[in-house]
Scaffold this active site. Structure first.
Site, PDB file in Angstrom:
ATOM      1  N   GLU A 161      28.140  -8.700  45.674  1.00 49.33           N
ATOM      2  CA  GLU A 161      28.336  -8.222  44.301  1.00 49.33           C
ATOM      3  C   GLU A 161      28.348  -9.358  43.286  1.00 49.33           C
ATOM      4  O   GLU A 161      27.741  -9.262  42.230  1.00 49.33           O
ATOM      5  CB  GLU A 161      29.659  -7.434  44.229  1.00 49.33           C
ATOM      6  CG  GLU A 161      29.996  -6.957  42.828  1.00 49.33           C
ATOM      7  CD  GLU A 161      31.278  -6.124  42.755  1.00 49.33           C
ATOM      8  OE1 GLU A 161      31.892  -5.870  43.814  1.00 49.33           O
ATOM      9  OE2 GLU A 161      31.649  -5.733  41.638  1.00 49.33           O
ATOM     10  N   ASN A 193      36.203   4.451  46.580  1.00 50.21           N
ATOM     11  CA  ASN A 193      36.271   5.386  45.448  1.00 50.21           C
ATOM     12  C   ASN A 193      35.816   6.720  46.031  1.00 50.21           C
ATOM     13  O   ASN A 193      34.682   7.145  45.875  1.00 50.21           O
ATOM     14  CB  ASN A 193      35.346   4.944  44.312  1.00 50.21           C
ATOM     15  CG  ASN A 193      35.868   3.685  43.648  1.00 50.21           C
ATOM     16  OD1 ASN A 193      37.070   3.434  43.604  1.00 50.21           O
ATOM     17  ND2 ASN A 193      34.955   2.858  43.127  1.00 50.21           N
ATOM     18  N   LYS A 220      42.260   3.743  48.626  1.00 49.75           N
ATOM     19  CA  LYS A 220      42.371   3.010  47.367  1.00 49.75           C
ATOM     20  C   LYS A 220      43.170   3.921  46.449  1.00 49.75           C
ATOM     21  O   LYS A 220      42.683   4.980  46.047  1.00 49.75           O
ATOM     22  CB  LYS A 220      40.978   2.742  46.798  1.00 49.75           C
ATOM     23  CG  LYS A 220      40.952   2.159  45.391  1.00 49.75           C
ATOM     24  CD  LYS A 220      39.517   1.801  44.986  1.00 49.75           C
ATOM     25  CE  LYS A 220      39.419   1.294  43.555  1.00 49.75           C
ATOM     26  NZ  LYS A 220      38.047   0.910  43.191  1.00 49.75           N
ATOM     27  N   ARG A 250      44.981  -0.131  50.585  1.00 48.91           N
ATOM     28  CA  ARG A 250      44.471  -1.336  49.919  1.00 48.91           C
ATOM     29  C   ARG A 250      45.470  -1.925  48.924  1.00 48.91           C
ATOM     30  O   ARG A 250      46.171  -1.188  48.225  1.00 48.91           O
ATOM     31  CB  ARG A 250      43.152  -1.038  49.195  1.00 48.91           C
ATOM     32  CG  ARG A 250      42.042  -0.723  50.161  1.00 48.91           C
ATOM     33  CD  ARG A 250      40.802  -0.347  49.405  1.00 48.91           C
ATOM     34  NE  ARG A 250      39.909  -1.440  49.137  1.00 48.91           N
ATOM     35  CZ  ARG A 250      39.337  -1.657  47.963  1.00 48.91           C
ATOM     36  NH1 ARG A 250      39.619  -0.919  46.920  1.00 48.91           N
ATOM     37  NH2 ARG A 250      38.478  -2.644  47.818  1.00 48.91           N
ATOM     38  N   GLU A 274      41.976   1.205  39.538  1.00 44.45           N
ATOM     39  CA  GLU A 274      40.719   1.510  38.828  1.00 44.45           C
ATOM     40  C   GLU A 274      40.507   3.021  38.677  1.00 44.45           C
ATOM     41  O   GLU A 274      39.437   3.545  38.960  1.00 44.45           O
ATOM     42  CB  GLU A 274      39.525   0.872  39.557  1.00 44.45           C
ATOM     43  CG  GLU A 274      39.612  -0.643  39.588  1.00 44.45           C
ATOM     44  CD  GLU A 274      38.377  -1.336  40.149  1.00 44.45           C
ATOM     45  OE1 GLU A 274      37.716  -0.771  41.031  1.00 44.45           O
ATOM     46  OE2 GLU A 274      38.083  -2.459  39.683  1.00 44.45           O
ATOM     47  N   GLU A 331      40.097  -8.053  53.767  1.00 46.00           N
ATOM     48  CA  GLU A 331      38.879  -7.401  53.282  1.00 46.00           C
ATOM     49  C   GLU A 331      37.972  -8.474  52.683  1.00 46.00           C
ATOM     50  O   GLU A 331      38.290  -9.059  51.652  1.00 46.00           O
ATOM     51  CB  GLU A 331      39.234  -6.347  52.218  1.00 46.00           C
ATOM     52  CG  GLU A 331      38.031  -5.588  51.701  1.00 46.00           C
ATOM     53  CD  GLU A 331      38.390  -4.497  50.690  1.00 46.00           C
ATOM     54  OE1 GLU A 331      39.566  -4.422  50.267  1.00 46.00           O
ATOM     55  OE2 GLU A 331      37.500  -3.735  50.302  1.00 46.00           O
ATOM     56  N   ASP A 358      38.886 -10.664  42.633  1.00 45.54           N
ATOM     57  CA  ASP A 358      37.914  -9.640  43.046  1.00 45.54           C
ATOM     58  C   ASP A 358      36.656 -10.268  43.640  1.00 45.54           C
ATOM     59  O   ASP A 358      35.603 -10.233  43.001  1.00 45.54           O
ATOM     60  CB  ASP A 358      37.549  -8.782  41.819  1.00 45.54           C
ATOM     61  CG  ASP A 358      36.727  -7.567  42.192  1.00 45.54           C
ATOM     62  OD1 ASP A 358      36.584  -7.300  43.395  1.00 45.54           O
ATOM     63  OD2 ASP A 358      36.224  -6.892  41.282  1.00 45.54           O
ATOM     64  N   GLU A 392      27.891   2.183  46.238  1.00 41.97           N
ATOM     65  CA  GLU A 392      28.496   1.339  45.198  1.00 41.97           C
ATOM     66  C   GLU A 392      28.359  -0.119  45.626  1.00 41.97           C
ATOM     67  O   GLU A 392      28.705  -0.490  46.750  1.00 41.97           O
ATOM     68  CB  GLU A 392      29.972   1.720  45.011  1.00 41.97           C
ATOM     69  CG  GLU A 392      30.638   0.893  43.928  1.00 41.97           C
ATOM     70  CD  GLU A 392      31.814   1.604  43.260  1.00 41.97           C
ATOM     71  OE1 GLU A 392      31.992   2.813  43.461  1.00 41.97           O
ATOM     72  OE2 GLU A 392      32.534   0.916  42.507  1.00 41.97           O
ATOM     73  N   HIS A 396      34.706 -14.748  37.180  1.00 47.36           N
ATOM     74  CA  HIS A 396      34.483 -13.503  36.447  1.00 47.36           C
ATOM     75  C   HIS A 396      33.945 -13.723  35.034  1.00 47.36           C
ATOM     76  O   HIS A 396      34.494 -13.190  34.062  1.00 47.36           O
ATOM     77  CB  HIS A 396      35.775 -12.680  36.395  1.00 47.36           C
ATOM     78  CG  HIS A 396      35.491 -11.228  36.651  1.00 47.36           C
ATOM     79  ND1 HIS A 396      34.550 -10.530  35.934  1.00 47.36           N
ATOM     80  CD2 HIS A 396      36.001 -10.355  37.543  1.00 47.36           C
ATOM     81  CE1 HIS A 396      34.500  -9.284  36.388  1.00 47.36           C
ATOM     82  NE2 HIS A 396      35.355  -9.153  37.375  1.00 47.36           N
ATOM     83  N   LYS A 425      42.071  -8.130  49.593  1.00 47.77           N
ATOM     84  CA  LYS A 425      40.832  -8.899  49.450  1.00 47.77           C
ATOM     85  C   LYS A 425      41.153 -10.368  49.719  1.00 47.77           C
ATOM     86  O   LYS A 425      42.304 -10.781  49.612  1.00 47.77           O
ATOM     87  CB  LYS A 425      40.274  -8.741  48.042  1.00 47.77           C
ATOM     88  CG  LYS A 425      39.795  -7.325  47.765  1.00 47.77           C
ATOM     89  CD  LYS A 425      39.071  -7.198  46.434  1.00 47.77           C
ATOM     90  CE  LYS A 425      38.591  -5.762  46.255  1.00 47.77           C
ATOM     91  NZ  LYS A 425      37.829  -5.526  45.029  1.00 47.77           N
TER      92      LYS A 425
HETATM   93  C1  GCV Z   1      34.690   0.183  45.098  1.00 47.17           C
HETATM   94  C2  GCV Z   1      35.368  -4.162  42.216  1.00 47.17           C
HETATM   95  C3  GCV Z   1      34.003  -3.541  42.248  1.00 47.17           C
HETATM   96  C4  GCV Z   1      34.099  -2.019  42.359  1.00 47.17           C
HETATM   97  C5  GCV Z   1      34.912  -1.706  43.631  1.00 47.17           C
HETATM   98  C6  GCV Z   1      36.280  -2.351  43.475  1.00 47.17           C
HETATM   99  C7  GCV Z   1      37.152  -2.137  44.707  1.00 47.17           C
HETATM  100  O1  GCV Z   1      36.021  -3.864  41.032  1.00 47.17           O
HETATM  101  O2  GCV Z   1      33.293  -3.900  41.102  1.00 47.17           O
HETATM  102  O3  GCV Z   1      32.799  -1.506  42.453  1.00 47.17           O
HETATM  103  O4  GCV Z   1      35.029  -0.311  43.818  1.00 47.17           O
HETATM  104  O5  GCV Z   1      36.119  -3.736  43.316  1.00 47.17           O
HETATM  105  O6  GCV Z   1      37.155  -3.019  45.545  1.00 47.17           O
HETATM  106  O7  GCV Z   1      37.788  -1.106  44.814  1.00 47.17           O
END
Ligand code: GCV
Length: 707
Positions: free
Chosen positions: A372, A190, A267, A304, A271, A366, A344, A147, A494, A339
């Site tokens: 990304e 995830n 996590k 997290r 999400e 983190e 994000d 990912e 974003h 984070k």
């Molecule tokens: C691993 C963002 C990314 C997702 C990621 C998420 C997270 O939303 O786009 O891909 O998922 O962060 O840090 O959990």
């Protein structure tokens, strides 16, 4: 010959020989490339361990001085991982309290050698890492995808393990140990519940066995619903005894296979991931059940803080609102991992409010090494400048000087989402290797300067010739500031095109009123108050742009920062320019102290970023003679694309905002070459697992040119 002259002469020689001899280099050796002209004689009286054997082999293969090493457990001043190196007569001597410290000392010597250090009589170094857990977080899946991975498939070959153990795991361990990384989470946050199946744990053991001699402990991301999915329990309610018992049994099974297993990364309730809130329990209840299972073995839970959902709070406020009431409720082997910013991993965010507000909960950091939101594997973005900005930020929690770097020292945990894949050169963009390197170096010592790290990386990876290092280091140092300007200046965030979840390219039009389903999906509605101005993050209206997060008229997010930051951010006059639109809505026609309107200033930012990116191909061409052809061409192609994409961003944003505010293009701004309607139709067939190919981006942009 003076030392400086000798260094320069040596550098020149290295540069020339690189140009003549190394016509191709696949980048697979990363920064560990130099071999010594004379082999070193290495002596030790210490009992041999696997770690020491590796250290000595590195020395005798790559170092050109005679070296003596000694492990002395009484050297507590060196901590568990530190080392001291001194010149002792005609020998260098490395001392550490554990063998792994010797290994770090050896890599430190190799770094010095590659950077041209002269080992004179007074050479002396003492190093103790600042953080205890210097960790990579892989977002790698059991099916081999990664990912947000932009360098091919996962390096972990789950289908071959445990029978076949790829030699790449050793190279990976070596590269990480050489920069002090000592922990790795093998799989995606995830997380598939299958990760904890016995068959997969045996594969984890095979990897852990390879990494162990290099001082690297393995961690796993776990899916909170695992007791249900693979344990066949009715649910995963953390307060149920059978659920706690399941986690205890699982921990025992893991530690029987991997005695130095590090712990779990989780996590939860984020999400769509399962978590304790599914059962009306808190994050503390969830973390504690895992912490109790790991405690007898010394394992930790990294929980997290990246949580958000359909709450009344705006997304960037939610973590603090959720975790502050839980102070004092977590077991002592739980670390909350935040984070760097509250949204994000955007190109520019203020530091996460948790770092200034939480008092008792140990907080880990983190960062995202994978790019990304910073051009993925197509752009050169040297992230050390961004990370330094965060680490050096003052939260004022205990008065001035309360930096984020110090705050995370309490937990000792700093993690980076890995940018590694099974590409030959590990990271696809040759300069993305610098981010892996810089992360390790800053995790070891957050006081290092970003440009010094860039220079040592360049010297080891290409050549130590200053004629190469100076301009290329300048380019690296300018890269994140330039990206911020051409993508999201003045605190915008974003505004990516992400209808397919790829986060690639500009899409400010998506984040607008009328696009409710998308905004809900992206959780980017800043408040549930339908009438609030700037309700949608970075909503552009006829009059203004930005998110009003002031305490005066907005969502009050500034209140999540300690004084004096709260007031500083609240007032546009004192708010740092890079956070203007993060905290404020600003009228397009508002006059700035410079005399420009805000609209003119904003356009000037896009223009300036694009102009800086436009210089990159030329800078690289000017150092061609120092670089092998293979990496030269690879980098040049990507720098040209980056320059082109900077114009794409500039044109897309300016044209779109003009379509909203109706204002003319300010004087001095290069007229757009792209057509807005065509830009809006660009949609790459990419997803969360890879970055669009340069040729596809170029084709799409050709098609979006104005006729
Ligand atoms: C691993 C963002 C990314 C997702 C990621 C998420 C997270 O939303 O786009 O891909 O998922 O962060 O840090 O959990």
């Amino acid at each position: 010959m003076s030392n400086t002259t000798r260094n320069a002469a040596l550098g020149l020689l290295l540069g020339l020989s690189t140009a003549i001899v190394a016509s191709a280099d696949d980048g697979s050796h990363l920064w560990l490339r130099k071999s010594a002209p004379d082999l070193a004689i290495v002596k030790t009286e210490a009992p041999m361990s696997d770690t020491l054997r590796i250290a000595l082999a590195e020395l005798s293969r790559f170092h050109d001085h005679n070296v003596e090493v000694s492990t002395n457990k009484h050297r507590t001043d060196l901590g568990t991982d530190g080392f001291e190196i001194l010149m002792n007569g005609d020998k260098l001597k490395i001392v550490a309290s554990r063998d792994v410290g010797i290994l770090y000392g050896v890599y430190h010597l190799l770094r010095h050698q590659a950077c041209g250090t002269q080992f004179t009589d007074n050479f002396q170094v003492k190093e103790v890492p600042y953080y205890k857990f210097r960790m990579l977080n892989h977002w790698d899946n059991l099916d081999g995808t990664v990912e947000r991975g932009y360098a091919g498939s996962s390096i972990w070959k789950w289908d071959e393990l445990p029978g076949k153990v790829s030699p790449r795991y050793t190279e990976y361990a070596r590269a990480n140990a050489s920069i002090g990384i000592n922990a790795t989470v093998l799989n995606n946050v995830n997380a598939s519940p299958k990760m904890l199946e016995t068959a997969n744990l045996k594969k984890v053991k095979a990897i852990a066995d390879v990494l162990r001699p290099y001082g690297i402990r393995v961690f796993l991301s776990v899916n909170f619903a695992s007791p249900m999915v693979i344990g066949k329990l009715k649910d995963a309610d953390p307060l149920k005894p059978e659920v706690a018992a399941w986690w205890k049994d699982k921990a025992k099974e893991i530690y029987d296979l991997v005695p130095d297993f590090g712990g779990f990364l989780v996590k939860a309730n984020s999400e769509g991931q399962p978590g304790p809130c599914d059962y009306g329990r808190t994050h503390a209840d969830g973390a504690n059940v895992l912490a109790d299972a790991l405690k007898p073995y010394g394992g930790v839970v990294i929980w997290r803080a990246f949580v958000y959902g359909k709450k009344t709070e705006e997304r960037v406020q939610q973590a603090l609102l959720e975790f502050q009431p839980l102070e004092g409720k977590f077991r002592d082997n739980v670390v909350i991992q935040a984070k760097n910013g509250p949204l994000d991993f955007q190109p520019c965010e203020p530091f996460h409010p948790l770092f200034g507000k939480l008092k008792q909960i140990p907080l880990g950091m983190e960062f995202q090494i994978t790019q990304e939101y910073l051009g993925q594997s197509n752009h050169l973005a040297y992230l050390a400048t961004l990370w330094k900005e965060v680490l050096d930020s003052d939260t004022y929690q205990n008065g001035p000087g309360s930096t984020v770097a110090k705050k995370i020292h309490e937990s000792g945990m700093i993690a980076g989402v890995a940018n590694i894949g099974d590409d030959v050169n590990w990271c696809r963009h040759p300069f993305a290797q610098a981010n892996w390197y810089a992360f390790g170096r800053l995790a070891w010592n957050p006081d290092l300067k970003a440009d010094d790290i860039a220079k040592e990386w360049l010297a080891q990876t290409f050549t130590s010739n200053p004629a190469f290092i100076e301009p290329v280091c300048d380019m690296m140092m300018s890269s994140v500031p330039a990206i911020r300007q051409y993508m999201m200046p003045l605190g915008l965030a974003h505004i990516f095109a992400s209808t397919l979840g790829n986060h690639y390219g500009p899409g400010p039009w998506l984040y607008q009123a009328g696009n409710e389903s998308f905004l809900q999906y992206a959780s980017l509605v800043s408040t549930n108050d339908e009438k609030a101005p700037g309700r949608r993050i970075f909503d552009a209206t006829k009059d203004a742009l930005g998110a009003d997060r002031t305490k005066t008229t907005g969502t009050g997010t500034v209140l999540q920062y300690n004084a004096p930051l709260c007031d500083q951010y609240n007032d546009l006059k004192t708010c740092p320019e890079r956070y203007w639109l993060w905290f404020h809505r600003i009228g397009w026609k508002d006059k700035l102290p410079t005399g420009d309107t805000f609209w003119e200033h904003l356009c000037g930012e896009f223009e300036s970023g694009a102009k800086i990116a436009a210089t990159y191909p030329g800078i690289w061409e000017s150092v061609k003679t120092y670089v092998d052809n293979e990496r030269y061409e690879l980098v040049l192609g990507r720098l040209k694309l980056q320059a082109r994409e900077a114009v794409w961003w500039k044109d897309a944003c300016i044209l779109f905002y003009q379509s909203v505010n109706g204002l003319p293009l300010p004087k001095g701004i290069t007229p757009p070459i792209y057509d807005l309607a065509k830009l809006k139709r660009i949609n790459f067939p990419s997803n969360v697992h890879f970055c669009p190919k340069p040729e596809d981006v170029n084709r799409a942009l050709d098609g979006a040119l104005k006729k």
